[in-house]
Design a protein around this motif. Structure first.
Motif, PDB file in Angstrom:
ATOM      1  N   UNK A 106      49.761  81.486  61.843  1.00  0.00           N
ATOM      2  CA  UNK A 106      49.925  80.283  62.642  1.00  0.00           C
ATOM      3  C   UNK A 106      48.706  79.930  63.479  1.00  0.00           C
ATOM      4  N   UNK A 107      48.029  80.794  63.964  1.00  0.00           N
ATOM      5  CA  UNK A 107      46.907  80.543  65.045  1.00  0.00           C
ATOM      6  C   UNK A 107      45.580  79.952  64.267  1.00  0.00           C
ATOM      7  N   UNK A 108      45.601  80.116  62.959  1.00  0.00           N
ATOM      8  CA  UNK A 108      44.519  79.796  62.042  1.00  0.00           C
ATOM      9  C   UNK A 108      44.881  79.763  60.699  1.00  0.00           C
ATOM     10  N   UNK A 109      45.446  78.423  60.070  1.00  0.00           N
ATOM     11  CA  UNK A 109      46.222  78.343  58.660  1.00  0.00           C
ATOM     12  C   UNK A 109      44.812  78.618  57.736  1.00  0.00           C
ATOM     13  N   UNK A 110      43.741  78.788  58.108  1.00  0.00           N
ATOM     14  CA  UNK A 110      42.703  78.640  57.105  1.00  0.00           C
ATOM     15  C   UNK A 110      42.293  80.302  57.043  1.00  0.00           C
ATOM     16  N   UNK A 111      42.930  81.062  57.725  1.00  0.00           N
ATOM     17  CA  UNK A 111      42.528  82.495  57.493  1.00  0.00           C
ATOM     18  C   UNK A 111      43.930  83.350  57.280  1.00  0.00           C
ATOM     19  N   UNK A 112      43.762  84.530  56.615  1.00  0.00           N
ATOM     20  CA  UNK A 112      44.528  85.236  56.615  1.00  0.00           C
ATOM     21  C   UNK A 112      44.721  86.639  57.290  1.00  0.00           C
ATOM     22  N   UNK A 113      45.959  86.979  58.024  1.00  0.00           N
ATOM     23  CA  UNK A 113      45.933  88.071  58.843  1.00  0.00           C
ATOM     24  C   UNK A 113      46.035  89.385  57.959  1.00  0.00           C
ATOM     25  N   UNK A 114      45.397  90.355  58.515  1.00  0.00           N
ATOM     26  CA  UNK A 114      45.187  91.500  57.704  1.00  0.00           C
ATOM     27  C   UNK A 114      46.557  92.290  57.801  1.00  0.00           C
ATOM     28  N   UNK A 115      47.280  92.324  58.881  1.00  0.00           N
ATOM     29  CA  UNK A 115      48.548  92.999  59.145  1.00  0.00           C
ATOM     30  C   UNK A 115      49.548  92.415  58.165  1.00  0.00           C
ATOM     31  N   UNK A 116      49.579  91.468  57.564  1.00  0.00           N
ATOM     32  CA  UNK A 116      50.501  90.711  56.414  1.00  0.00           C
ATOM     33  C   UNK A 116      50.526  91.574  55.122  1.00  0.00           C
ATOM     34  N   UNK A 117      49.439  92.345  54.861  1.00  0.00           N
ATOM     35  CA  UNK A 117      49.315  93.199  53.821  1.00  0.00           C
ATOM     36  C   UNK A 117      50.207  94.195  53.794  1.00  0.00           C
ATOM     37  N   UNK A 118      50.710  94.403  54.905  1.00  0.00           N
ATOM     38  CA  UNK A 118      51.788  95.612  55.279  1.00  0.00           C
ATOM     39  C   UNK A 118      53.112  95.363  54.148  1.00  0.00           C
ATOM     40  N   UNK A 119      53.241  94.081  53.958  1.00  0.00           N
ATOM     41  CA  UNK A 119      54.656  93.498  53.517  1.00  0.00           C
ATOM     42  C   UNK A 119      54.191  92.832  52.021  1.00  0.00           C
ATOM     43  N   UNK A 120      55.413  93.083  51.178  1.00  0.00           N
ATOM     44  CA  UNK A 120      55.331  92.285  49.901  1.00  0.00           C
ATOM     45  C   UNK A 120      56.026  91.101  50.253  1.00  0.00           C
ATOM     46  N   UNK A 121      56.297  90.147  49.409  1.00  0.00           N
ATOM     47  CA  UNK A 121      57.013  88.977  49.354  1.00  0.00           C
ATOM     48  C   UNK A 121      58.396  89.156  49.893  1.00  0.00           C
ATOM     49  N   UNK A 122      59.165  89.971  48.987  1.00  0.00           N
ATOM     50  CA  UNK A 122      60.654  90.145  49.326  1.00  0.00           C
ATOM     51  C   UNK A 122      60.611  90.843  50.638  1.00  0.00           C
ATOM     52  N   UNK A 123      60.033  91.657  51.108  1.00  0.00           N
ATOM     53  CA  UNK A 123      60.223  91.959  52.465  1.00  0.00           C
ATOM     54  C   UNK A 123      59.974  91.004  53.454  1.00  0.00           C
TER      55      UNK A 123
END
Length: 479
Positions: free
Chosen positions: A269-286
């Motif tokens: 949310x802080x920067x919609x142009x970038x991705x957070x590396x922490x989101x890689x911990x989850x798949x879409x269903x999770x």
């Protein structure tokens, strides 16, 4: 400058990267979040407004109709986390990050190279002292929302500013005050002349729940249904999968997974142009299950799961009705724009009072699989900078009697309400449903001296929905 230290640090970073790449040759990966073209970006209350707002709307054209007032309730924009969340992030995430990198060097874990490299470069950029402050992204959300509204309803929102023509009110917090100021900047070239009154310490219009003894006493613990979901098999499976994906041989605690999720969604949310590396911990269903967990929490804390929440939506519903009724009857002057800036609970309580986003079934821990297409979805109805608006129109088609219409909006798109069509309602219908609410609205029950029971007859718009439920075949609901 110590060049030897700089060289050593660079060599160590290079060695760590090479170790990760070497480990990747001997392990499986799930997917690469950094490379994912269609990321799942619905993060409940921490969703960026840009991900969910209705972007299809231009200037509003309602033939033979003239808008007389825009009534607008806005949740504050994207903020920094609260104090306890920042503390948890600072205490947990650096150590977790280092352990994850070590796990993958030891050929345990399933993150891809790009996600590992992004995680290796991650640094916590928020600290205590910034808690709950509106971010630059949040400022932009409110500024651009106002610009779009001004272009959409120029008849009422491009008039010269006067304090009687445009009313602003916000709660007693930095994030709502600054949201109001940024919104004013979006509407007016010279926003410095805009009168934004200081907040009331006790605001019974925008935060009635903070002065409601009965509500506060019943709001001390997490909802039982939320606890059931967190402790149940679905969430425990999620924790096991996340732990394994990150390379841990024993499961993380839910509080650790929750902190990772918070970092993921705040950064997105802080920067919609970038991705957070922490989101890689989850798949879409999770991510969808974690989203439902928060939907469940809000359902009971500020939505239909507790009748007190619905009753606390009446002050704003009454304000909306009385302002529009004055326009309909020509009794007294009304502003062209009424703008309120508050919080998620305020927004959800009004939505519930209006009967919006209501599902035919109660949200519970055990029916998640059947509510994938639910109406009560905080990502879509209460994101950062989420909003609910209503526009009062006077219509005079040639050769026909004058009429009044009300357009309801959510996220700048039409808000579907029972008895209305694509957000557009006749004033007679709105009056029929809201007049009883305005007449009966009081907060005396908050002291614990009155009954708190309400019926469908007291819920505007809900009555129409309940009648529809008598014929289940008429309900369009995707399992």
């Amino acid at each position: 400058m110590d060049t030897s230290r700089t060289t050593t640090a660079a060599l160590m970073a290079l060695a760590a990267t090479l170790a990760l790449l070497a480990g990747a040759l001997a392990r499986d990966t799930d997917y690469c979040y950094q490379d994912e073209s269609e990321k799942y970006l619905l993060f409940a209350s921490k969703t960026a407004y840009e991900f969910v707002r209705d972007s299809r709307r231009g200037a509003e054209i309602l033939p033979h109709c003239t808008p007389l007032q825009v009534w607008w309730l806005n949740r504050h924009g994207t903020r920094y986390p609260g104090k306890s969340t920042i503390k948890s992030m600072a205490e947990k995430l650096p150590g977790l990050r280092d352990s994850i990198l070590t796990n993958h060097q030891e050929r345990s874990g399933r993150l891809c190279d790009a996600d590992l490299e992004a995680l290796q470069q991650w640094k916590l950029t928020v600290s205590e002292g910034q808690e709950n402050v509106l971010t630059p992204a949040g400022e932009q959300e409110l500024f651009l929302t106002a610009k779009r509204l001004s272009d959409r309803f120029p008849e009422v929102l491009k008039l010269p500013y006067t304090s009687s023509r445009y009313k602003f009110q916000h709660t007693d917090s930095q994030r709502t005050q600054e949201s109001a100021r940024q919104f004013a900047r979006g509407l007016f070239t010279d926003a410095d002349v805009v009168n934004i009154p200081p907040a009331d310490k006790k605001d019974l219009l925008l935060q009635p729940y903070t002065e409601c003894k009965v509500w506060l006493e019943g709001d001390k613990s997490d909802p039982p249904e939320w606890r059931k979901l967190v402790e149940g098999s679905l969430m425990q499976s999620l924790i096991a999968n996340v732990s394994s994906r990150l390379g841990f041989r024993s499961d993380l605690k839910f509080v650790d997974v929750d902190t990772i999720y918070d970092m993921c969604r705040f950064q997105e949310a802080w920067d919609v142009q970038k991705t957070s590396p922490w989101c890689a911990a989850f798949n879409k269903d999770e991510l969808k299950l974690l989203e439902y967990a928060e939907d469940l929490r809000y359902y009971y804390k500020s939505g239909y799961g507790d009748e007190k929440n619905v009753k606390l939506g009446c002050p704003l519903a009454k304000d909306l009705y009385e302002r529009f009724n004055a326009l309909a009857t020509g009794q007294g002057e009304q502003p062209a724009g009424v703008f309120y800036f508050a919080h998620s609970s305020t927004l959800h309580m009004l939505q519930s009072r209006l009967g919006a986003f209501r599902d035919p079934w109660t949200l519970r821990a055990d029916n998640y699989q059947y509510l994938r297409q639910r109406a009560w979805r905080i990502s879509l109805m209460g994101s950062f900078a989420g909003n609910l608006g209503a526009v009062f129109y006077k219509c005079a088609p040639p050769g026909e009697p004058e009429s009044k219409q009300v357009l309801f909006l959510a996220g700048e798109g039409p808000l579907d309400l029972p008895g209305c069509k694509v957000g557009l309602c006749t004033w007679e219908h709105v009056k029929q449903l809201l007049e009883p609410v305005a007449q009966e609205c009081n907060l005396d029950w908050c002291e614990g001296n009155g009954a708190t029971t309400i019926t469908a007859a007291h819920l505007p718009f809900v009555a129409a929905l309940l009648l529809a439920l008598t014929s289940l075949h008429e309900i369009v609901f995707e399992l």
